[in-house]
Design a protein around this motif. Structure first.
Motif, short mmCIF file in Angstrom:
data_model
loop_
_atom_site.label_atom_id
_atom_site.label_comp_id
_atom_site.label_asym_id
_atom_site.label_seq_id
_atom_site.Cartn_x
_atom_site.Cartn_y
_atom_site.Cartn_z
N PRO A 466 -19.24 -33.23 -38.25
CA PRO A 466 -19.82 -31.88 -38.33
C PRO A 466 -19.83 -31.17 -36.98
O PRO A 466 -20.02 -31.80 -35.93
CB PRO A 466 -21.24 -32.15 -38.84
CG PRO A 466 -21.53 -33.56 -38.47
CD PRO A 466 -20.22 -34.27 -38.57
N GLU A 467 -19.60 -29.87 -37.04
CA GLU A 467 -19.64 -29.06 -35.82
C GLU A 467 -21.06 -28.56 -35.57
O GLU A 467 -21.79 -28.23 -36.49
CB GLU A 467 -18.70 -27.86 -35.96
CG GLU A 467 -17.24 -28.25 -36.09
CD GLU A 467 -16.33 -27.04 -36.16
OE1 GLU A 467 -16.88 -25.91 -36.12
OE2 GLU A 467 -15.11 -27.21 -36.25
N TYR A 468 -21.42 -28.52 -34.31
CA TYR A 468 -22.73 -27.99 -33.92
C TYR A 468 -22.54 -27.31 -32.58
O TYR A 468 -22.35 -27.95 -31.55
CB TYR A 468 -23.76 -29.13 -33.83
CG TYR A 468 -25.18 -28.64 -33.68
CD1 TYR A 468 -25.85 -28.07 -34.76
CD2 TYR A 468 -25.84 -28.72 -32.46
CE1 TYR A 468 -27.14 -27.61 -34.63
CE2 TYR A 468 -27.14 -28.26 -32.32
CZ TYR A 468 -27.79 -27.71 -33.41
OH TYR A 468 -29.08 -27.25 -33.28
N HIS A 469 -22.54 -25.98 -32.60
CA HIS A 469 -22.15 -25.21 -31.41
C HIS A 469 -23.28 -25.04 -30.42
O HIS A 469 -23.04 -24.64 -29.28
CB HIS A 469 -21.62 -23.84 -31.85
CG HIS A 469 -20.43 -23.92 -32.77
ND1 HIS A 469 -19.21 -24.38 -32.35
CD2 HIS A 469 -20.31 -23.64 -34.10
CE1 HIS A 469 -18.36 -24.36 -33.37
NE2 HIS A 469 -19.01 -23.91 -34.44
N ASP A 470 -24.51 -25.33 -30.83
CA ASP A 470 -25.63 -25.20 -29.91
C ASP A 470 -25.78 -26.50 -29.14
O ASP A 470 -26.25 -27.50 -29.67
CB ASP A 470 -26.92 -24.91 -30.69
CG ASP A 470 -28.05 -24.46 -29.78
OD1 ASP A 470 -27.94 -24.69 -28.56
OD2 ASP A 470 -29.04 -23.91 -30.29
N ASN A 471 -25.34 -26.51 -27.89
CA ASN A 471 -25.36 -27.73 -27.09
C ASN A 471 -26.60 -27.85 -26.22
O ASN A 471 -26.58 -28.48 -25.16
CB ASN A 471 -24.11 -27.79 -26.20
CG ASN A 471 -22.84 -27.99 -27.01
OD1 ASN A 471 -22.85 -28.71 -28.00
ND2 ASN A 471 -21.77 -27.33 -26.59
N ARG A 472 -27.70 -27.26 -26.67
CA ARG A 472 -28.92 -27.31 -25.88
C ARG A 472 -29.38 -28.76 -25.71
O ARG A 472 -29.24 -29.60 -26.61
CB ARG A 472 -30.02 -26.46 -26.50
CG ARG A 472 -30.47 -26.89 -27.87
CD ARG A 472 -31.65 -26.06 -28.39
NE ARG A 472 -31.40 -24.64 -28.38
CZ ARG A 472 -32.03 -23.79 -27.57
NH1 ARG A 472 -32.95 -24.23 -26.75
NH2 ARG A 472 -31.76 -22.50 -27.61
N SER A 473 -29.96 -29.05 -24.56
CA SER A 473 -30.40 -30.40 -24.24
C SER A 473 -31.87 -30.62 -24.53
O SER A 473 -32.35 -31.76 -24.47
CB SER A 473 -30.13 -30.71 -22.76
OG SER A 473 -30.80 -29.77 -21.93
#
Length: 616
Positions: A466-473
């Protein structure tokens, strides 16, 4: 005018009305959050000790059947148990033991001087109840013509005591083979007032159906016998299944072609201590499904379960309508069939269909849930969930995405979170996620990170990660946005189903004939194979160090299993997309210590299944 000190006092969390605080507690989704809130002030500690853990357990594990308790300490202990068990399920942290008789041959039913090389199939049932501050677990299984029971007392952290009871079939003139145990059902609810009142219904291949005492004083004594009068036109031969609706005091039994109902209301535990001779009980209802001329023929009844006190589901072998529904009314029994899937052929090749196992599912915890919901395993390898009272044919279809056509012999559920299936062809257990929204994810209590969960699953079906474009940590709870790791950890792709290959060999590879669990809060599931009982326990559960006495005739053996992840469990419409072979992981219990503790905790799988090269 309000002073600044007064304004500050009003804004304190522990000054809010109790009703508001209880609502807030219902939104906390980790035990760590509840514990941290309890440490904020003395007032919050008192509130959470009194109500907080109960609210947390009921909101996060609402689909489980929970024990009733008025003790605050019990709710806090239950929160620890259930959160640990949820983590074990997701990480595949399992421990397996086998219980088997050391003798490898038993007398043959037909020739007493010969030997029978094939052992009897183990049929098992289990139950757990609260007795004071202890849990009492009863597991009963039939092994050939004999019946074995184990009663275990524990305090959720250790086993306090354990006792075994053996009922030799030969002492009641039962013979191996033709008199083997074919059905077991423990009396639960109001019928279990204590050790002295415990009983189990045992059905046999010769049609014998009776209630045995498990109590210390009358251990093995027959309390009741269930059989039709000699004048009955329907004969009770070869018991196939037994199910008890304890609240209604009704027992249902099935033979190869008939279903029987017996009333238990007039036989309460208070009368059992006075029993000197077993009473004979006639059926209140007896119906032969062969007489239902308006429906297709069938070979024999495979399984039968009570959905409620007046509705019975029956699974048939070799029928164009393999699920029959019996509604018991004041005027008689009405027979109907389950709704078919549109455009589905009611046969495979030129053969009718077969349903092997049935399992009622309680969906009342879901908004709008109700009715008679049934899980059924079909001969094409699918497991179907449907509400028998709704016009829709099937609500959801599950399938092992690796062994797509292997049928299932037995089913057991863990609330609405997951269910376990036993293979009809080999000694393999299959763990399926129901794929309903959960109230608790153990990963929510782990640190935030911008990485994806690892190792990446390798499902047998051709699906993309699955794609998840929000790469927040870091998670932003104010905006309702999760970090990459927490968001993807909830995704079904990273929580695949799995197959568990049992290593135990008694005679040869055996199907799973029966599954049983004591309760939804128990860490153990029991699987009956050919001549072997397997104890499947979550890693955080209680593991007994007790060993049966030499005369117990049963030995315990620990085994290392192999686990294969099999995807999300959705039914496969195009088999050409199921081409990849997933990785098989074998348990390795080692005492070696590794420095990267954080990486081990973030790993999707249990330490016994981890490869250090996968750590990042």
């Amino acid at each position: 005018m309000m002073s600044s000190s007064q304004a500050l006092d009003i804004s304190r969390l522990d000054t809010l009305p109790t009703d508001i605080l209880l609502i807030i507690l219902g939104y906390l989704d980790t035990a760590r959050s509840v514990a941290h809130l309890a440490a904020a002030s003395k007032g919050l500690h008192q509130l959470i000790s009194a109500e907080g853990w109960r609210i947390f357990v009921k909101s996060c594990f609402s689909s489980l059947t929970l024990p009733t308790s008025k003790s605050d300490e019990n709710w806090a202990a239950l929160a620890r148990v259930l959160t640990s068990q949820s983590r074990d399920w997701d990480r595949r942290a399992f421990v397996f033991h086998s219980l088997s008789p050391p003798e490898t041959r038993r007398p043959n039913a037909r020739r007493s001087n010969a030997a029978q090389s094939i052992p009897g199939n183990i049929i098992v049932d289990a139950h757990l109840w609260r007795q004071g501050r202890f849990d009492e677990e009863l597991v009963v299984w039939g092994s050939g013509e004999d019946v074995v029971a184990r009663i275990r007392t524990n305090d959720r952290t250790r086993v306090v005591s354990e006792s075994w009871h053996f009922y030799k079939g030969s002492e009641s003139s039962f013979v191996a083979g033709k008199d083997d145990t074919t059905a077991i059902s423990i009396m639960k609810s109001d019928f279990l007032g204590g050790k002295e009142d415990m009983g189990v219904v045992v059905g046999r291949a010769n049609g014998d159906l009776r209630l045995l005492s498990i109590g210390e004083s009358k251990s093995g004594q027959t309390l009741m016998q269930f059989r039709p009068p000699p004048s009955s036109s329907i004969h009770q031969h070869e018991i196939r299944a037994v199910d008890i609706h304890s609240d209604a005091g009704i027992m249902a039994a099935s033979t190869r072609e008939s279903v029987w109902l017996y009333s238990l209301k007039d036989h309460s535990p208070t009368h059992w201590n006075d029993v000197t001779e077993p009473s004979n009980t006639d059926p209140t209802v007896a119906i032969s499904l062969r007489d239902s001329q308006q429906y297709s023929s069938f070979d024999f009844i495979r399984s039968m379960r009570m959905l409620d006190k007046q509705t019975i589901a029956v699974a048939l072998n070799g029928s164009f309508d393999p699920i029959r529904v019996l509604d018991v009314t004041p005027t008689g029994v009405e027979v109907s069939t389950a709704t078919r899937i549109p455009n589905e052929r009611p046969y495979i090749g030129f053969n009718p269909r077969t349903v092997r196992a049935l399992l009622p599912v309680d969906v009342r915890s879901i908004a709008g849930g109700g009715g008679n919901v049934l899980l059924s395993s079909w001969d094409d390898g699918t497991i179907r969930l449907q509400d028998l009272r709704s016009p829709s044919s099937v609500d959801r279809v599950y399938q092992d995405n690796f062994e797509i056509s292997t049928p299932i012999n037995a089913l057991i559920s863990h609330g609405l979170e997951r269910f376990v299936a036993g293979s009809a062809y080999s000694q393999m257990l299959k763990v399926f996620d129901f794929r309903w929204a959960r109230g608790y994810y153990h990963t929510d209590s782990l640190p935030c990170t911008s990485m994806s969960p690892y190792p990446t699953p390798r499902p047998p079906t051709m699906v993309n990660e699955p794609e998840y474009h929000d790469n927040r940590s870091l998670c932003d709870h104010v905006l309702g946005r999760l970090c990459r790791w927490h968001a993807l950890s909830r995704h079904g792709f990273y929580r695949p189903n799995c197959n568990i290959y049992l290593p135990f060999r008694y005679y040869a590879s055996s199907p799973i004939y029966a599954l049983a669990k004591p309760s939804d809060v128990s860490p153990t599931i029991y699987a009956g194979l050919s001549g072997l009982l397997v104890e499947f326990t979550l890693k955080s559960g209680i593991h007994s160090s007790y060993v049966p006495d030499a005369d117990a005739l049963y030995t315990q053996q620990r085994g290392k299993v192999a686990i294969l992840e099999t995807g999300d469990g959705s039914a496969i419409s195009d088999v050409t997309k199921c081409v990849r072979v997933p990785e098989i992981r074998r348990q390795s219990f080692s005492d070696a210590e590794y420095n990267n503790i954080w990486a081990r905790r973030q790993h999707r799988l249990d330490e016994a299944l981890q490869d250090p090269h996968e750590w990042q």
